[in-house]
Write an enzyme that holds these catalytic residues in place. Structure first.
Site, PDB file in Angstrom:
ATOM      1  N   CYS A  79      -2.136  24.994  69.691  1.00 48.59           N
ATOM      2  CA  CYS A  79      -1.362  23.765  70.598  1.00 48.59           C
ATOM      3  C   CYS A  79      -0.769  23.093  69.093  1.00 48.59           C
ATOM      4  CB  CYS A  79      -1.764  23.488  71.945  1.00 48.59           C
ATOM      5  SG  CYS A  79      -1.304  22.411  72.911  1.00 48.59           S
ATOM      6  N   TYR A 204      11.076  24.332  70.752  1.00 49.85           N
ATOM      7  CA  TYR A 204      10.815  24.530  71.793  1.00 49.85           C
ATOM      8  C   TYR A 204      11.725  25.208  72.903  1.00 49.85           C
ATOM      9  CZ  TYR A 204       5.462  24.731  71.621  1.00 49.85           C
ATOM     10  OH  TYR A 204       4.192  24.785  71.530  1.00 49.85           O
TER      11      TYR A 204
HETATM   12  N1  LIG Z   1       3.080  16.933  77.331  1.00 47.99           N
HETATM   13  C1  LIG Z   1       2.232  17.529  76.740  1.00 47.99           C
HETATM   14  C2  LIG Z   1       2.215  19.101  77.100  1.00 47.99           C
HETATM   15  C3  LIG Z   1       1.386  20.165  76.342  1.00 47.99           C
HETATM   16  C4  LIG Z   1       1.648  20.970  76.350  1.00 47.99           C
HETATM   17  O1  LIG Z   1       2.596  22.015  76.795  1.00 47.99           O
HETATM   18  N2  LIG Z   1       0.705  22.706  76.385  1.00 47.99           N
HETATM   19  C5  LIG Z   1       1.461  23.731  76.325  1.00 47.99           C
HETATM   20  C6  LIG Z   1       0.997  24.407  75.247  1.00 47.99           C
HETATM   21  S1  LIG Z   1       1.036  24.614  73.575  1.00 47.99           S
HETATM   22  C7  LIG Z   1       0.352  24.223  77.366  1.00 47.99           C
HETATM   23  O2  LIG Z   1      -0.670  24.130  77.924  1.00 47.99           O
HETATM   24  N3  LIG Z   1       0.522  25.199  77.649  1.00 47.99           N
HETATM   25  C8  LIG Z   1       0.307  25.879  79.530  1.00 47.99           C
HETATM   26  C9  LIG Z   1       1.650  26.266  80.563  1.00 47.99           C
HETATM   27  O3  LIG Z   1       2.839  25.255  80.340  1.00 47.99           O
HETATM   28  O4  LIG Z   1       1.192  26.177  81.948  1.00 47.99           O
HETATM   29  C10 LIG Z   1       1.316  17.325  75.882  1.00 47.99           C
HETATM   30  O5  LIG Z   1       2.145  16.935  74.705  1.00 47.99           O
HETATM   31  O6  LIG Z   1       0.270  16.704  76.294  1.00 47.99           O
END
Ligand SMILES: N[C@@H](CCC(=O)N[C@@H](CS)C(=O)NCC(=O)O)C(=O)O
Length: 339
Positions: A79, A204
């Protein structure tokens, strides 16, 4: 005399090919839209909208005083948002003060799962629900976890890296490195805003776009911004001058994945990063800073993206390459030479 061959029985009349194609397309498009709506929330124009992070507490307040050994980062190697926190932890020398706990995506359930299962739960959604019963949001990484109070401090990477930069000074190996100095705050914030929208989240917005127009808008904005950054980096070692800042860290984790993942899987296809005169050496410059390479794992990144984003890569094939050599000299120190 040779025996007369018995005619073979036809197994029913075949469907005309046009009908098969139409049926297949209809079924797949319906499933694709359904899966994309779960993977990537969208607005009415088909543009990807990233949900807001919901835990926004701060270390440095009475509830969460800075302490060594108390806080943990829950991260996935693949990530880019979690990667930011690992890079800042490395640059500040905080590895003995703040531990990490690794999760990996499960291709079958589509959720993050702990590599070392916790006593009470194996998955990140369970972890979130345990920390906050009734939690409705997404279970994302990174997560700053208070092991003492068993509470999620913060799950917004942009805020976690600011805390790592300034709130753990007495435990940092490199407290003099300030990645967010007050004198550069305005410049850093301004880069952050642009880079978040058009590059970090921009890739994205390309990959998760659900209409041609939404994709084209995001793709043009992405490459216009990369062109602008490339020009800036012709005369400046880092985004805000001679010293690395949080703006560079935030850009780095997207650039690191660019040619391997975003260029092909997310259709960020106008140019590869290696084709940029300044961006590619700049990527190598940051990669070669002490302890940064240890936070980078391209093979896991490939496995996580190509292996888990099913609607974008239903066959699950993980591509070979590209063959990048990030250890090549970058020659960017010439830009900081004083005369
Ligand atoms: N705004 C958050 C975004 C984090 C994020 O989107 N992480 C993704 C992985 S790259 C995630 O865990 N996605 C799981 C989901 O959306 O269910 C940050 O920057 O901390």
């Amino acid at each position: 005399m040779a025996p007369t061959p018995t005619p073979t029985k036809k197994s029913g009349s075949p469907l005309p090919p046009g009908a098969i194609v139409r049926l297949g397309k209809f079924a797949w498009t319906t499933m694709w839209r359904l899966m994309m709506s779960k993977l990537a929330p969208r607005n009415s124009s088909g543009e990807y909208i990233r949900p807001e992070s919901q835990f926004r507490h701060q270390v440095g307040t009475a509830a969460y005083p800075p302490e060594a050994g108390r806080y943990q980062l829950i991260v996935g190697w693949g990530c880019p948002w979690a990667h930011r926190t690992l890079v800042v932890r490395a640059l500040k020398g905080l590895s003995s003060a703040i531990s990490i706990n690794i999760v990996s995506p499960s291709p079958d359930s589509g959720m993050w799962v702990f590599d070392q299962p916790e006593v009470e739960f194996n998955t990140l959604p369970e972890f979130y629900h345990n920390a906050k019963p009734g939690y409705q949001g997404r279970a994302t990484v990174p997560l700053l976890w208070d092991t003492q109070q068993k509470a999620i401090v913060n799950n917004e990477s942009a805020e976690i890296i600011v805390m790592l930069n300034s709130e753990f000074q007495q435990f940092a190996k490199y407290p003099d490195l300030d990645l967010y100095p007050p004198a550069l705050k305005e410049a850093i914030d301004s880069w952050n805003e642009q880079i978040y929208q058009y590059v970090n989240n921009g890739v994205y917005r390309c990959g998760f776009a659900q209409t041609q127009t939404a994709y084209e808008t995001a793709c043009n904005q992405l490459f216009d911004t990369l062109d602008l950054i490339d020009q800036t980096l012709a005369n400046s070692r880092y985004l805000c001058g001679d010293r690395i800042t949080l703006a560079d860290v935030r850009l780095f984790t997207t650039l690191f994945r660019f040619d391997t993942v975003y260029y092909s899987l997310f259709k960020c296809h106008r140019r590869r990063l290696v084709d940029y005169q300044n961006l590619y050496p700049y990527l190598r410059d940051i990669y070669q800073l002490p302890e940064v390479a240890e936070t980078c794992n391209l093979e896991v990144i490939k496995r996580d993206y190509y292996g888990n984003l099913f609607p974008l890569n239903p066959g699950g094939i993980i591509p070979l390459g590209p063959d990048l050599d990030l250890h090549q000299p970058h020659d960017r120190d010439r830009l900081t030479q004083t005369n």
